[in-house]
Design an enzyme around this catalytic site. Structure first.
Site, short mmCIF file in Angstrom:
data_model
loop_
_atom_site.label_atom_id
_atom_site.label_comp_id
_atom_site.label_asym_id
_atom_site.label_seq_id
_atom_site.Cartn_x
_atom_site.Cartn_y
_atom_site.Cartn_z
N ALA A 126 92.92 -1.00 14.74
CA ALA A 126 92.26 -1.84 15.64
C ALA A 126 93.31 -2.57 16.68
CB ALA A 126 91.43 -2.81 15.31
N SER A 127 94.63 -2.07 16.63
CA SER A 127 95.71 -2.54 17.25
C SER A 127 96.09 -4.02 17.12
CB SER A 127 95.64 -2.03 18.77
OG SER A 127 96.95 -2.36 19.44
N HIS A 128 96.14 -4.72 18.10
CA HIS A 128 96.40 -6.18 18.00
C HIS A 128 95.15 -6.99 17.48
CE1 HIS A 128 94.42 -5.83 21.98
NE2 HIS A 128 94.11 -6.88 21.79
#
Length: 464
Positions: A106-108
């Site tokens: 979910a990346s960042h």
């Protein structure tokens, strides 16, 4: 509960009802839709191969099993590269000549989120058009599962991060020997995800002395994982405490990188791309690209270097599209995302780090606090407003009212509304690709003025 679908992939919060969060059922449906899209795109092929990687999130270990089972059940061979970075999956797709790839991340977003980033056969994110086709297939459930005779195979391949790094170091623009001679000391914040593996390995290859912070990839993030100043107070303190030359922080899937100055000041996520573009343009002149929400410091650099500057809507796919269109030599986003096309069309923190350290070494180990003074000194305010409605028509109405209110000002409508005010000031209002929020970015030559512009536009939106 939240589930967001856009050209940046699929991501959402864990738990809740199907279709309202990132649930196992949603994972299976979207991954099946992805395979169906892939088969439709390459309908003359009989056998398909997908690369699978994951970040260090606690839920990623579990969720990768759903992906493997779904892909094999659809007759697709899976090359599982395990703990990885998003750009490493892109590199593996190219190296293995795979038909696609999926990164479980979910990346960042915080640790209660997870998601899927999907690649085409070129090791790049799917285009906007291809994502729309994928979403349609998923919604209609146009899936065709295989008989027991045609189930896909599962193959494990280790050390792909090392292969990725070796490919970076082999690039002529990276001067490994010069970096080694600089005898740099660097503090690394790996956010307890795969950056804790990849960044120290890269730095050791480059002969850098590494001081690790949160480099155990167990996924229990020590702080908010978005690499912005307010989340990085600890590393900002440790860099001068250790008398290090700089600090490096990445997001959980290692496609964004930010730097900390030797004195503990934040170099600025916007200036990651600006400084690296400066180095690239010293070696090769050509067009540069960033997003409408990125600092005008990059545009100022283009004027100084006498090269064309282009802006695109926010999102990696949009930047890549524009870079290909204008044959850019460098591009990216102001969030610390660097795209160097000689390696791959995709954001990559590792190539960003290698380019940045080469620049530092070539400038006789210049302190970062001094390096930043080479560039235009802008201040940005980055705010967001929670927008609970999923109705895009309501957002369009809101933007239409703002447009009318600022009638007479120069505007850009490629991505929400960007309003150009007096010299070196602007406001950008747009719907986020990764959360159910409206993002408001403002920039000016003073921090007070940038904050004032942000507060003013937020007040005006809330009054509507």
């Amino acid at each position: 509960m939240t589930l967001v679908k856009s050209s940046s992939g699929i991501r959402g919060t864990l738990g809740g009802k199907v279709g309202k969060g990132f649930s196992p059922i949603d994972i299976i449906q979207f991954s099946a839709g992805y395979v169906s899209w892939m088969k439709k795109k390459h309908n003359n092929k009989k056998k398909f191969v997908i690369i699978l990687g994951r970040d260090g999130r606690i839920s990623s270990v579990l969720f990768q099993q759903f992906l493997i089972i779904t892909f094999q059940s659809l007759g697709v061979d899976v090359i599982n590269i395990g703990l990885s970075t998003t750009p490493t999956v892109g590199i593996a797709v190219i190296n293995e000549r795979a038909d696609g790839g999926v990164m479980l991340t979910a990346s960042h977003n915080p640790k209660n989120w997870n998601g899927l980033k999907m690649f085409n056969s070129y090791g790049e994110f799917l285009s906007e058009e291809d994502f729309q086709k994928l979403f349609y297939i998923t919604e209609k459930k146009y899936f065709n599962f295989s008989s027991y005779k045609k189930l896909g195979n599962l193959i494990y391949k280790k050390n792909y991060i090392q292969k990725h790094i070796e490919k970076i170091i082999s690039l002529p623009i990276i001067d490994k020997d010069l970096i080694q001679k600089a005898k740099l000391k660097v503090v690394v914040d790996g956010i307890n995800s795969t950056g804790g593996i990849a960044v120290p390995i890269l730095l050791k290859y480059l002969g850098v002395h590494v001081i690790k912070m949160y480099c155990d990839p167990h996924g229990d993030f020590a702080h908010n994982p978005e690499p912005i100043e307010k989340n990085l107070k600890e590393i900002c303190k440790k860099v001068p405490d250790f008398k290090a030359n700089l600090g490096i922080s990445v997001d959980p899937d290692v496609d964004r990188v930010v730097f900390i100055c030797e004195n503990g000041d934040f170099f600025g996520e916007e200036y990651t791309l600006v400084s690296i573009a400066d180095y690239i343009l010293e070696n090769k002149l050509g067009p540069i690209v960033s997003t409408l929400s990125s600092s005008h410091a990059l545009k100022d650099l283009s004027i100084k270097k006498k090269v064309p500057y282009y802006s695109s809507p926010v999102g990696e796919v949009h930047v890549v599209k524009k870079m290909k269109e204008v044959h850019a030599v460098i591009g990216g986003e102001g969030n610390g995302g660097v795209i160097y096309p000689n390696l791959r069309y995709g954001r990559d923190a590792l190539i960003g780090i290698a380019l940045f350290l080469t620049q530092i070494a070539k400038l006789a180990n210049i302190p970062l606090s001094k390096l930043k003074k080479r560039y235009s000194n802008y201040f940005m305010s980055k705010k967001k407003i929670r927008f609970f409605s999923h109705n895009n028509d309501k957002i369009k109405i809101l933007l239409k009212i703002i447009k009318k209110k600022y009638k007479g000002e120069k505007m850009d409508f490629k991505d929400g509304i960007k309003i150009y005010l007096k010299s070196n000031e602007w406001i950008h209002i747009r719907k986020s690709n990764t959360e159910n929020i409206i993002r408001i970015h403002t920039e000016s030559t003073s921090k007070e003025r940038a904050n004032f512009l942000a507060k003013k536009i937020i007040y005006e939106i809330k009054e509507l």
